[in-house]
Write an enzyme that holds these catalytic residues in place. Structure first.
Site, PDB file in Angstrom:
ATOM      1  N   SER A 113       0.797  -1.227   0.000  1.00  0.00           N
ATOM      2  CA  SER A 113       0.000   0.000   0.000  1.00  0.00           C
ATOM      3  C   SER A 113       0.829   1.276   0.000  1.00  0.00           C
ATOM      4  O   SER A 113       1.564   1.530  -0.936  1.00  0.00           O
ATOM      5  CB  SER A 113      -0.944  -0.039   1.199  1.00  0.00           C
ATOM      6  OG  SER A 113      -1.817   1.044   1.147  1.00  0.00           O
ATOM      7  N   HIS A 114       0.758   2.031   1.086  1.00  0.00           N
ATOM      8  CA  HIS A 114       1.408   3.344   1.141  1.00  0.00           C
ATOM      9  C   HIS A 114       2.880   3.242   1.537  1.00  0.00           C
ATOM     10  O   HIS A 114       3.557   4.265   1.604  1.00  0.00           O
ATOM     11  CB  HIS A 114       0.665   4.219   2.149  1.00  0.00           C
ATOM     12  CG  HIS A 114       0.546   3.563   3.494  1.00  0.00           C
ATOM     13  ND1 HIS A 114      -0.245   2.458   3.689  1.00  0.00           N
ATOM     14  CD2 HIS A 114       1.146   3.810   4.674  1.00  0.00           C
ATOM     15  CE1 HIS A 114      -0.141   2.066   4.943  1.00  0.00           C
ATOM     16  NE2 HIS A 114       0.706   2.857   5.573  1.00  0.00           N
ATOM     17  N   ASP A 277      -2.908   6.234  -3.285  1.00  0.00           N
ATOM     18  CA  ASP A 277      -1.716   5.609  -2.708  1.00  0.00           C
ATOM     19  C   ASP A 277      -1.182   4.470  -3.582  1.00  0.00           C
ATOM     20  O   ASP A 277      -1.647   4.263  -4.707  1.00  0.00           O
ATOM     21  CB  ASP A 277      -2.008   5.105  -1.290  1.00  0.00           C
ATOM     22  CG  ASP A 277      -2.926   3.894  -1.286  1.00  0.00           C
ATOM     23  OD1 ASP A 277      -3.741   3.772  -2.228  1.00  0.00           O
ATOM     24  OD2 ASP A 277      -2.829   3.079  -0.360  1.00  0.00           O
ATOM     25  N   ASP A 279      -1.510   1.252  -3.795  1.00  0.00           N
ATOM     26  CA  ASP A 279      -2.408   0.241  -4.368  1.00  0.00           C
ATOM     27  C   ASP A 279      -3.770   0.798  -4.750  1.00  0.00           C
ATOM     28  O   ASP A 279      -4.686   0.033  -5.072  1.00  0.00           O
ATOM     29  CB  ASP A 279      -2.556  -0.944  -3.413  1.00  0.00           C
ATOM     30  CG  ASP A 279      -3.146  -0.549  -2.076  1.00  0.00           C
ATOM     31  OD1 ASP A 279      -2.939   0.606  -1.645  1.00  0.00           O
ATOM     32  OD2 ASP A 279      -3.825  -1.384  -1.450  1.00  0.00           O
ATOM     33  N   ASP A 281      -6.197   2.378  -3.078  1.00  0.00           N
ATOM     34  CA  ASP A 281      -7.405   2.349  -2.251  1.00  0.00           C
ATOM     35  C   ASP A 281      -7.567   3.596  -1.374  1.00  0.00           C
ATOM     36  O   ASP A 281      -8.618   3.801  -0.789  1.00  0.00           O
ATOM     37  CB  ASP A 281      -7.499   1.056  -1.424  1.00  0.00           C
ATOM     38  CG  ASP A 281      -6.302   0.828  -0.522  1.00  0.00           C
ATOM     39  OD1 ASP A 281      -5.367   1.648  -0.550  1.00  0.00           O
ATOM     40  OD2 ASP A 281      -6.301  -0.193   0.199  1.00  0.00           O
ATOM     41  N   ARG A 282      -6.526   4.430  -1.291  1.00  0.00           N
ATOM     42  CA  ARG A 282      -6.658   5.650  -0.481  1.00  0.00           C
ATOM     43  C   ARG A 282      -6.893   6.867  -1.367  1.00  0.00           C
ATOM     44  O   ARG A 282      -6.575   6.843  -2.560  1.00  0.00           O
ATOM     45  CB  ARG A 282      -5.385   5.903   0.321  1.00  0.00           C
ATOM     46  CG  ARG A 282      -5.101   4.849   1.338  1.00  0.00           C
ATOM     47  CD  ARG A 282      -3.912   5.229   2.176  1.00  0.00           C
ATOM     48  NE  ARG A 282      -3.708   4.204   3.191  1.00  0.00           N
ATOM     49  CZ  ARG A 282      -3.083   4.394   4.335  1.00  0.00           C
ATOM     50  NH1 ARG A 282      -2.568   5.574   4.611  1.00  0.00           N
ATOM     51  NH2 ARG A 282      -2.959   3.410   5.205  1.00  0.00           N
ATOM     52  N   LYS A 376     -11.670  -0.159   0.319  1.00  0.00           N
ATOM     53  CA  LYS A 376     -11.737   1.279   0.132  1.00  0.00           C
ATOM     54  C   LYS A 376     -11.262   1.573  -1.282  1.00  0.00           C
ATOM     55  O   LYS A 376     -10.578   0.767  -1.895  1.00  0.00           O
ATOM     56  CB  LYS A 376     -10.922   2.012   1.190  1.00  0.00           C
ATOM     57  CG  LYS A 376      -9.458   1.623   1.335  1.00  0.00           C
ATOM     58  CD  LYS A 376      -8.894   2.315   2.566  1.00  0.00           C
ATOM     59  CE  LYS A 376      -7.400   2.082   2.746  1.00  0.00           C
ATOM     60  NZ  LYS A 376      -7.105   0.779   3.388  1.00  0.00           N
TER      61      LYS A 376
HETATM   62  C1  VG1 Z   1      -3.360   1.861   8.390  1.00  0.00           C
HETATM   63  C2  VG1 Z   1      -4.562   2.757   8.601  1.00  0.00           C
HETATM   64  C3  VG1 Z   1      -5.846   1.962   8.462  1.00  0.00           C
HETATM   65  C4  VG1 Z   1      -5.861   1.283   7.083  1.00  0.00           C
HETATM   66  C5  VG1 Z   1      -4.605   0.442   6.921  1.00  0.00           C
HETATM   67  C6  VG1 Z   1      -4.500  -0.171   5.549  1.00  0.00           C
HETATM   68  O1  VG1 Z   1      -3.335   0.857   9.384  1.00  0.00           O
HETATM   69  O2  VG1 Z   1      -4.508   3.380   9.865  1.00  0.00           O
HETATM   70  O3  VG1 Z   1      -6.942   2.816   8.634  1.00  0.00           O
HETATM   71  O4  VG1 Z   1      -6.997   0.471   6.960  1.00  0.00           O
HETATM   72  O5  VG1 Z   1      -3.449   1.246   7.117  1.00  0.00           O
HETATM   73  O6  VG1 Z   1      -4.511   0.805   4.569  1.00  0.00           O
HETATM   74  P1  VG1 Z   1      -2.380   0.957  10.678  1.00  0.00           P
HETATM   75  O7  VG1 Z   1      -2.573  -0.340  11.388  1.00  0.00           O
HETATM   76  O8  VG1 Z   1      -0.993   1.189  10.175  1.00  0.00           O
HETATM   77  O9  VG1 Z   1      -2.860   2.133  11.452  1.00  0.00           O
HETATM   78  V1  VG1 Z   1      -3.697   0.523   3.125  1.00  0.00           V
HETATM   79  O10 VG1 Z   1      -4.113   1.723   2.075  1.00  0.00           O
HETATM   80  O11 VG1 Z   1      -2.087   0.522   3.792  1.00  0.00           O
HETATM   81  O12 VG1 Z   1      -4.049  -1.034   2.670  1.00  0.00           O
HETATM   82 CO    CO Z   2      -3.590   1.306   0.250  1.00  0.00          CO
END
Ligand code: VG1
Ligand code: CO
Length: 541
Positions: A113-114, A277, A279, A281-282, A376
């Site tokens: 992801s990010h 982001d 992938d 989804d953000r 998302k």
């Molecule tokens: C973070 C965010 C959470 C989100 C998750 C996955 O998790 O706070 O809201 O669902 O990333 O997003 P954490 O446990 O680091 O707080 V993504 O776009 O990284 O799949």
């Molecule tokens: Co993501």
């Protein structure tokens, strides 16, 4: 082609976090590491023989290598077919879309992801169920348990599959279908939003900049915004996915999307700015000289949803993660629909969406989505904003400030302390768990709730505990503390701070000022400086 059975031993720590298993590439690239986890998935999801699987990822370094391994293991496990996005590309929401549309036996999404990408950076893998959403905890726990006792895995001895040519190939007895990762998703978006109205908006000179951050949404945004919606070429910046995301952090927030922020707060800024982001989804939403917090974005979209064709019948309910501000709850109350509060992570929305209890969902971490898929969805949120802007013909800033005047403002900020020593972070959480603040006064506030958030899923009754320390005050203000479950190095402490401000004369204040007393209380109560050595957060959103 023969199926090889390879003896292996378990790796410690193959425990999926908030969103799948995320580790450094170097960890994944160890012999048997990825294979063990993939076999643990296949062993935990029921009979796979004859089934179809979707596979794709965000295009980061190691994506193609991992896909080749997964294809050969799927063939060895008896899957009838795997659908793989061309070039190995598939955004997380598009994967969810395709799993649902073709009724496959779920999918494997390769993404961190990010988190940054590259040989020294992060990689990730997660399984999504046939409903299209992230596997619920019962399944991720079964996968973890299996990974801790695994003794062998099966893989087909075969040449690599061509991931770049559309069409069908054979891999042993299995079919591999390389498909266009954008087409089904774009069609779904067109079914939800008033593309004619958005096209007319662009035709009238409306200007937008979309920052794909060299990540997976580039091809999706180009096809939809510049293709189907007629936005001028150049509307999408950083639109070519790169394995290292251009050495950036593909995290759409005010810190990491600095290039876009400079454009939107600069001279002659466009009307609308957005980013997504790694992938896809953000989303981050910006107006000219204006930043929309994700919590506000959810509330504004909920309040305006019926202007979009896909939501014109109204919303069934709104769900948000616990640390997300309560702005959406106020909209739900005004609409006379239910508001749900879930733990952090999209996997907790799945049952509510499947049961038809919620239509829109959101997280403070730049995540917004609806029942159209079970993830998302960054571009979806951008398109919904465009539909609202096309219908209301007002600026982003005017729409949000009018929303605050009507509902009051939930002033909100998240402070992240990244790369904190794990022991210190665990000690801080243990200290917070040991406090009992209910009934005590902290500064001008009286604590009315102090607990570690636990959630009982209203649909399937499953219970999730230890989801974040809450300190809730008499006026509804809150401080929430949790440790991140997506990082790969040390610990990240997240502190979420919220206060409700009904007075429109104070709505223009900078949240850091408006929340200053609560921020000070949050630092004191958790002894952040003494325990972590940090005087300031690393990222403020
Ligand atoms: C973070 C965010 C959470 C989100 C998750 C996955 O998790 O706070 O809201 O669902 O990333 O997003 P954490 O446990 O680091 O707080 V993504 O776009 O990284 O799949
Ligand atoms: Co993501």
């Amino acid at each position: 082609m023969t199926i090889r059975t390879v003896a292996t031993t378990p790796f410690a720590g193959q425990k999926p976090g908030t969103s799948g298993l995320r580790k450094k590439v170097k960890v994944f690239a160890q012999p048997h590491y990825l294979e063990n986890f993939v076999q643990a998935i296949f062993d935990s999801i029921g009979a796979v023989a004859g089934k179809t699987l979707v596979v794709g990822g965000d295009g980061r370094y190691y994506n193609r290598t991992a896909i080749q391994t997964i294809l050969k293991m799927a063939a060895a496990s008896g899957f009838a077919a795997v659908m793989v996005g061309q070039g190995g590309i598939l955004s997380t929401p598009a994967a969810s879309c395709v799993i649902r549309k073709y009724r496959t036996f779920g999918g494997i999404i390769l993404s961190a992801s990010h988190n940054p990408g590259g040989p020294d950076e992060d990689f990730g893998i997660k399984y999504n169920i046939p409903a299209g959403g992230p596997a619920p905890e019962a399944i991720t726990e079964a996968i973890f348990a299996r990974s801790q006792e695994i003794g062998e895995y099966r893989i087909l001895d075969a040449a690599d599959v061509d991931l770049d040519t559309l069409g069908t190939q054979r891999l042993g007895a299995m079919t591999v279908e390389v498909f266009d990762p954008v087409a089904d998703y774009a069609a779904l978006m067109e079914s939800l939003f008033d593309f004619a109205a958005i096209r007319a908006l662009f035709a009238g000179g409306f200007r937008m900049t979309f920052d794909a951050m060299h990540a997976v949404t580039g091809p999706y945004a180009a096809a939809i915004l510049e293709g189907r919606l007629g936005a001028p070429r150049g509307t999408v910046m950083n639109g070519v996915p790169r394995e290292d995301f251009g050495a950036g952090h593909p995290d759409p927030n005010l810190v990491h999307a600095a290039e876009l922020v400079a454009i939107m707060f600069g001279a002659d800024a466009p009307d609308f700015g957005a980013a997504s982001d790694g992938d896809g989804d953000r989303n981050m939403i910006l107006g000219r000289n204006f930043y929309v917090t994700p919590s506000d974005s959810l509330a504004v979209l909920a309040a305006n949803a019926t202007v979009c064709p896909g939501y014109k019948a109204g919303l069934k309910g709104i769900a948000r993660s616990m640390p997300t501000s309560a702005a959406a709850d106020r909209v739900a109350a005004a609409l006379g629909i239910e508001a749900y509060e879930t733990p952090t992570g999209w996997k907790f929305f799945g049952t509510l969406l499947d049961a038809g209890l919620a239509t829109l969902c959101g997280e403070e971490s730049f995540g917004t989505g609806s029942d159209h898929v079970r993830e998302k969805d960054g571009l979806w949120a951008v398109l919904m904003w465009l539909n609202v802007l096309a219908a209301r013909r007002d600026s982003v800033a005017a729409i949000v400030t009018a929303h605050w005047r009507k509902f009051g403002r939930n002033v909100y900020s998240r402070h992240d302390y990244e790369g904190v020593d794990s022991e210190a972070a665990n000690g801080l959480m243990a200290h917070l768990r040991g406090l009992s603040l209910t009934g005590r006064r902290l500064g001008a506030y009286e604590v009315v709730v102090n607990d570690d958030f636990a959630y009982t899923d209203p649909v399937d009754g499953s219970v999730s505990t230890r989801q974040g320390i809450r300190v809730v005050f008499g006026d509804g203000s809150r401080i929430v503390y949790r440790l991140s479950g997506t990082g790969t190095e040390g610990a990240t402490l997240r502190v979420y701070i919220e206060r409700y401000e009904p007075d429109a004369a104070k709505h223009h204040l900078d949240p850091q000022e408006a929340l200053a007393d609560l921020i000070a209380i949050a630092r004191d109560v958790a002894e952040i400086e003494r325990r972590t050595g940090r005087t300031e957060p690393t990222v403020i959103t």
